[in-house]
Design an enzyme around this catalytic site. Structure first.
Site, PDB file in Angstrom:
ATOM      1  N   CYS A 260       0.841  -1.195   0.000  1.00 29.20           N
ATOM      2  CA  CYS A 260       0.000   0.000   0.000  1.00 29.20           C
ATOM      3  C   CYS A 260       0.878   1.247   0.000  1.00 29.20           C
ATOM      4  CB  CYS A 260      -0.984  -0.017   1.167  1.00 29.20           C
ATOM      5  SG  CYS A 260      -0.235  -0.305   2.791  1.00 29.20           S
ATOM      6  N   SER A 293       3.280  -2.242   4.057  1.00 29.07           N
ATOM      7  CA  SER A 293       3.221  -0.787   3.886  1.00 29.07           C
ATOM      8  C   SER A 293       4.444  -0.308   3.123  1.00 29.07           C
ATOM      9  CB  SER A 293       3.205  -0.100   5.251  1.00 29.07           C
ATOM     10  OG  SER A 293       4.488  -0.154   5.851  1.00 29.07           O
ATOM     11  N   ASP A 294       4.296   0.799   2.398  1.00 29.59           N
ATOM     12  CA  ASP A 294       5.490   1.471   1.899  1.00 29.59           C
ATOM     13  C   ASP A 294       6.270   1.960   3.125  1.00 29.59           C
ATOM     14  OD1 ASP A 294       7.400   2.549   0.271  1.00 29.59           O
ATOM     15  OD2 ASP A 294       5.997   3.608  -1.020  1.00 29.59           O
ATOM     16  N   CYS A 295       7.561   2.189   2.948  1.00 32.09           N
ATOM     17  CA  CYS A 295       8.430   2.350   4.110  1.00 32.09           C
ATOM     18  C   CYS A 295       8.132   3.612   4.911  1.00 32.09           C
ATOM     19  CB  CYS A 295       9.878   2.285   3.664  1.00 32.09           C
ATOM     20  SG  CYS A 295      10.241   0.650   2.999  1.00 32.09           S
ATOM     21  N   SER A 297       5.219   4.398   5.990  1.00 26.03           N
ATOM     22  CA  SER A 297       3.921   5.013   5.690  1.00 26.03           C
ATOM     23  C   SER A 297       2.927   4.886   6.841  1.00 26.03           C
ATOM     24  CB  SER A 297       3.316   4.447   4.400  1.00 26.03           C
ATOM     25  OG  SER A 297       3.062   3.081   4.505  1.00 26.03           O
TER      26      SER A 297
END
Length: 775
Positions: A260, A293-295, A297
């Protein structure tokens, strides 16, 4: 005497080197198991280590043995070890966008693995329109990834590919994507993932991840960054455009993970939206894997977007929405308090871990000795092999696009063009060719080196870098062009102009590049060829319209062998067959279109986006690409009618089903709606070549959908000069002839659909068979 001593020393060096190589290979093969070490008497008999049991039974057993504290430390990318159960720590974050990369902390180069094959950047590979090539690259990348894992230098979970739609030409990360078309992006996603994962039953070679879900395509533009951006997207555009490649990734590619994104979509962070995560990815599409998750986020959701009042609420919201793994420390820090305050149940944590641990088990990480598993024999000898390097070269050749060829001036001749002036800031680059999210390449062939294999070269940079802020080197470049039989200008962009967190301000060549091209073209005594390296499109109208610039090639970022591939195309060893995977707009287009407007369709003064909805002037259209030969297409066999059968047990309202004279896809019997179009492709020129066949469709001119054409199928076919080949394109009405209405409902319009194959048109009439409807 001295000679004999030297030979002895040399012999010893060779022997020692061979011993060291054998030691390094044996070390690779003797890597300690991630878990379930058969030499560990305390853990080898645990039920989660028993390979004869179903995976879900093993996962349940492991979860039952973990404390809450241990579970929470497994929710993040740098998952902690559980020594009492014999489980090592694991770094989830590795990257393999177009080759094994060291961008993520899970992968490093050195020792027995100094490099890995660096394929062309995705935007270049997409220009090949070759599904089998994409899958083949994926298989090679995962071979090298497994080899590096066996050597303790990489993980098995790769957060690639990036399948976001290249919606705006200024986006710095557009280079990472397969382009602007959702069908092309979906087919790329499924093919590359299939290659990477090389699944055998439930087993995975590596685990891929499609990112960034969803409507993510703005990094930093005009004061708006991805951490603060709320993408306002209609249901129609979400279903019709943004979600298409992700659905293909999950449903067709069977990907093991989805990431995401940072941004919000319609007011909710994507990583905390249960409709997007649990509802769509896992519910509708049936993801068999984990959501990451994107890092940072999840941290961004709280710290930057202020989505919740407390960090514990953000942790709870993300896990309850369906997030399984946090790239970043946030969940490790705040989940315990979220559970203790009753915001989150331990069962929710268990559900998240069940998804991640299941993927690790499918990878064989709980099966004991890695050397005894499939792919356990891969090692240093399987990285940067001659065949892998050859595939990188072939991929670059297939992705290069010939945009202009007046005269024709290309291909160059080794007998007539014995001296070539090679000019430009990208003329002798190496690292520039591999774009972003790359690793350490096996080696490089720059454009200058590639051209030097065919002709004597005179090299001048013209500009000190792509920013080209000074003109002091122009004179030497003009002098070189006056002395040569042909001039090749290698211009364009690099990561200083377009990159992650760096969107472009405009579409023109940077600095004084345009002036350099024009001045050199005037000075050149032979044909002048402009070669462009870039991820995004460039407005080169000046060169397109300048008769002195006789040819233009776009190479994207062509990978480690890019210079060799460019030279092969310039001199005709390779006949170009690539097509543009994105529209090349004029500079004035971006003045009318803020990057923050996510709408795809025209409205008022808003011109719309991509070839599907924008009808204004372009520099080069989507799908454009020339060849050194000529091809003729003809429809050999195609149906003119297709009855659309409805589900036999469908209980519905006829008016609802046939709203706007279009049937809901979910009400149609899709299994019966596949058809084949047979197209003859004849090479009418005098040079063998590969033709990239693109098939578009236009729906009947009724309803509130776009009347523009939509790509529905493509294929590459090699045709010998003077011969003919038949190509069979499979068209599925539910997937390819459907449209999405303003409510986000996918429908199949009844009536005459037009197929466009080059200049050809073929009509297929779809008529509903209502016999199955019961009211």
């Amino acid at each position: 005497m001295g000679e004999k001593i030297s030979l002895k020393v040399l012999f010893r060096v060779v022997v020692i080197t061979n011993i060291l190589c054998l030691v390094s290979i044996s070390l690779v093969e003797a890597r300690l198991p991630f878990a379930c070490d058969p030499r560990n008497g305390l853990t080898r008999r645990l039920r989660f280590c028993r390979v004869d049991l179903p995976v879900h039974v093993r996962v349940r057993d492991l979860l039952g043995r973990l404390t809450l504290e241990e579970k929470i430390r497994l929710l993040v990318n740098n998952a902690a070890a559980v020594p009492r159960l014999g489980i090592q720590g694991y770094e989830w974050w590795s990257e393999a966008l177009h080759g094994v990369s060291n961008v993520g902390p899970g992968t490093k180069f050195g020792g027995a693995f100094p490099a890995a094959t660096s394929f062309p950047q995705v935007i270049t590979t997409a220009a090949s329109f070759n599904e089998s090539l994409w899958e083949q690259i994926g298989r090679v990348v995962s071979d090298e990834a497994r080899a590096m894992y066996n050597g303790g230098m990489a993980g098995l979970t790769y957060w690639s590919p990036n399948v976001n739609i290249f919606r705006d030409p200024r986006w710095g990360r557009g280079q990472e994507t397969p382009g602007e078309d959702p069908v092309l992006a979906g087919k790329y996603a499924a093919s590359y993932v299939r290659g990477l994962q090389s699944a055998t039953g439930n087993r995975l070679k590596v685990a891929a991840c499609c990112k960034h879900y969803t409507a993510y395509d703005l990094d930093n533009w005009n004061g708006v960054d991805r951490y603060h951006f709320n993408a306002r997207v209609s249901k129609q555009d979400l279903v019709d455009t943004y979600d298409v490649p992700f659905k293909a990734c999950v449903v067709e590619g069977k990907v093991a993970s989805v990431m995401c994104s940072y941004n919000q979509v319609n007011g909710k962070p994507t990583c905390a939206d249960p409709d997007l995560l649990k509802g769509t990815i896992r519910g509708q599409w049936g993801l068999n894997g984990y959501i990451v998750s994107d890092c940072d986020s999840v941290g961004v959701m709280y710290d930057t977007q202020h989505f919740t009042a407390t960090p514990e609420e953000s942790a709870a919201a993300s896990i309850k929405a369906g997030l399984d793994l946090d790239c970043g420390p946030f969940l490790a820090v705040h989940t315990d308090l979220a559970v203790r305050r009753g915001l989150l149940a331990e069962a929710d944590v268990d559900m998240a871990l069940a998804n991640t641990i299941t993927v690790q088990m499918r990878l064989g990480m709980f099966d004991g000795e890695p050397s005894g598993q499939p792919y356990g024999n891969l090692g240093p000898r399987d990285v940067c092999t001659p065949s892998h390097k050859q595939l990188a070269l072939e991929a670059a050749r297939q992705g290069i696009v010939l945009l202009k060829n007046s005269g024709p001036s290309l291909p160059l001749s080794t007998s007539r063009h014995r001296t070539v002036a090679v000019i430009g800031p990208n003329s002798d680059v190496t690292v520039t060719m591999i774009g972003n999210y790359a690793g350490v390449a096996c080696g490089y062939t720059s454009p200058l080196q590639g051209i030097s294999r065919y002709a004597r070269t005179i090299h001048q940079a013209g500009c000190s870098d792509v920013a080209c802020k000074a003109k002091n080197l122009f004179g030497a470049a003009e002098a070189a062009a006056r002395q040569a039989d042909a001039t090749v200008l290698v211009m364009g962009l690099d990561q200083s102009i377009e990159a992650e967190f760096r969107d472009r301000a405009g579409l023109l060549l940077p600095g004084h590049q345009q002036e350099l091209v024009s001045r050199v073209a005037r000075a050149s005594r032979g044909p002048t060829v402009l070669v462009l390296m870039s991820g995004g499109p460039i407005d080169v109208s000046f060169a397109k319209n300048d008769p002195r610039v006789s040819a233009i090639l776009w190479a994207g970022y062509p990978g480690q062998a890019g210079g060799a591939a460019i030279a092969d195309v310039l001199f005709g060893t390779t006949n170009p067959g690539g097509k543009l995977p994105m529209t090349w707009y004029p500079q004035d287009y971006v003045a009318k279109v803020p990057m923050t407007n996510m709408g795809m369709r025209q409205s008022g003064g808003y011109p719309g986006r991509t070839y599907r909805f924008y009808k204004g002037p372009v520099v080069f259209p989507f799908g454009h690409g020339m060849s050194y030969t000529t091809f003729k297409q003809s429809v050999a066999l195609a149906p003119t009618e297709l009855p659309v059968l409805l589900g036999t047990n469908l209980y519905t309202n006829k008016n609802s089903t046939l709203s706007s004279n279009a049937i809901r896809v979910k009400h149609a019997n899709c299994d019966s709606l596949s058809l084949f179009v047979h197209i003859d492709v004849e090479n009418t020129g005098n040079m063998d070549g590969t033709h990239t066949l693109l098939v578009f469709s236009t729906p009947p001119p009724t309803g509130k959908w776009s009347p523009n054409k939509q790509l529905i199928g493509f294929d590459r076919v090699h045709v010998v000069a003077g011969s003919k080949q038949r190509v069979k394109i499979n068209i599925h009405a539910c997937k390819h002839l459907s449209v999405v209405d303003e409510f986000g409902i996918r429908r199949i319009p009844m009536g005459a659909h037009s197929l466009h194959i080059g200049d050809l048109k073929h009509s297929i009439s779809l008529q509903a068979n209502l016999e199955g409807i019961k009211t």
